[in-house]
Design an enzyme around this catalytic site. Sequence first.
Site, mmCIF file in Angstrom:
data_model
loop_
_atom_site.group_PDB
_atom_site.id
_atom_site.type_symbol
_atom_site.label_atom_id
_atom_site.label_comp_id
_atom_site.label_asym_id
_atom_site.label_seq_id
_atom_site.Cartn_x
_atom_site.Cartn_y
_atom_site.Cartn_z
ATOM 1 N N GLU A 97 29.626 27.387 69.447
ATOM 2 C CA GLU A 97 28.408 27.239 68.874
ATOM 3 C C GLU A 97 27.576 27.542 70.017
ATOM 4 O O GLU A 97 27.673 27.057 70.996
ATOM 5 C CB GLU A 97 28.173 25.717 68.503
ATOM 6 C CG GLU A 97 28.662 25.311 67.101
ATOM 7 C CD GLU A 97 28.398 23.807 66.887
ATOM 8 O OE1 GLU A 97 28.367 23.549 65.579
ATOM 9 O OE2 GLU A 97 27.937 22.937 67.455
ATOM 10 N N CYS A 98 26.584 28.446 69.488
ATOM 11 C CA CYS A 98 25.515 28.654 70.330
ATOM 12 C C CYS A 98 25.835 29.177 71.777
ATOM 13 O O CYS A 98 26.529 30.394 71.820
ATOM 14 C CB CYS A 98 24.377 27.793 70.461
ATOM 15 S SG CYS A 98 22.764 28.422 70.937
ATOM 16 N N GLY A 99 25.733 28.484 72.849
ATOM 17 C CA GLY A 99 26.283 28.867 74.143
ATOM 18 C C GLY A 99 27.945 28.895 74.107
ATOM 19 O O GLY A 99 28.199 29.908 74.732
ATOM 20 N N THR A 113 29.234 30.747 66.068
ATOM 21 C CA THR A 113 27.819 30.609 65.192
ATOM 22 C C THR A 113 26.576 30.529 66.240
ATOM 23 O O THR A 113 26.964 29.689 67.086
ATOM 24 C CB THR A 113 27.789 29.827 64.260
ATOM 25 O OG1 THR A 113 28.005 28.375 64.870
ATOM 26 C CG2 THR A 113 28.696 29.939 63.260
#
Length: 436
Positions: free
Chosen positions: A327-329, A427
């Site tokens: 997720e993200c990072g 994502t």
Amino acid sequence: MPAGLVISAPASGVGKTTLTLALARAWRDRGLEVQCFKSGPDYIDPAFHAAATGRASVNLDSWAMDRAMIAHLVSRGTDADIVLAEGSMGLFDGVATRGVSGTGATADIAELMGWPVLLVIDPSGQAQTAAAIATGLRDYRAGVRLAGVVLNRVASPRHEDLVRRALRDAGIAVLGALPRHAEISLPKRHLGLVQAEEQAEIGGLIGEAARFVGEHVDLDAVLRSAAAWSPQAATNVLRVTPPGQRIALARDAAFSFVYPHMLEAWRAAGGEIVTFSPLADEGPDGSADVCWLPGGYPELHAGQLAANMRFRSGLRGFAETRPVHGECGGYMVLGTALTDAGGVRHEMIGLLGLETSFAKRRMHLGYRLAELAAPMPGHQAGARLRGHEFHYSTIIAQPDTALAIVRDATGAVIAETGSRRGRATGTFFHLIAEDR
């Protein structure tokens, strides 16, 4: 019976977090059980709440969560003496289009739960106008009740007197006034406050804030302003499928942005979480059947992550036979490369083709509704997921197959579709709830 109160303000940066932490610690020091919540998609403040109260705090989100889910989450306050829900941004700030049970505004939670609002107002550069602002907030929306006001950063006794008189004439109670006090400022960085776990002195800072607020705020009057509240009986309405039976979760200063209610839901549904630290050059547990990399601050540790070969080889080996999601990072680290704010390019894991850069910062912020085009851990193709995206990276390359059709809160399709390649998925949004 517990009492509930919402801490909000006209805008961000006024002092909501500091006042929430100070009140929580001051009442805890008096022997009260205090339960905190955070309104909106913030994964940093709940850790500060836990440091102040000794109890886990979770997010309440009217855009992503239905009423039953919110009621389930707040039921953890059943045994508390006082519940404090810290707001985000300004009291009525949310998205333009209503979500599951609201727009994401703090006012939604206040009205839904019947908790009055304690306003934090910074009257810097004004005097009587502060009363006009408070009056407007009080009268803007039926169903949202004002408990009173705490003034923050007043310049002088004369300044305080002018503001108090105007608020009194408007029929609004002033429950405290805080002069400027730099010693209780919490350190910040580009995504918000520096995380509680990174601050060895956080207990002392909160203690000092509690002492300072106790001298300038009528703690008994604030407590009396809270509304008695009868929580609904706790029922498991989260309906969450864990991403696996045994979940290897990256957890350290680079990977810490995950909503507490999601981890609790995984455990409640039978999932077992085993943490590992990429910064300590650890790979995922070999007995796990899925690996999950949350967001965080990989851009601050990109060089170390690139050099940690046991972590890199361990994760690559894990992905040969089992799913990995970021997720993200975490998504960025699963990619090919990450360029830091200084313009230095660091090789990442390479399970996905994503390449990102922080050399030219561009803010991506907002709620996301994703419809999966392919499965990801815990969710089948076609599932609709609600989440939130917040980062400053720029996409240099995103060559893999899209994981989902992703829309913002208005329904507009956005370019950040997530990625999938082999057993790896990622994502940019952080998952809050499944849309049902």
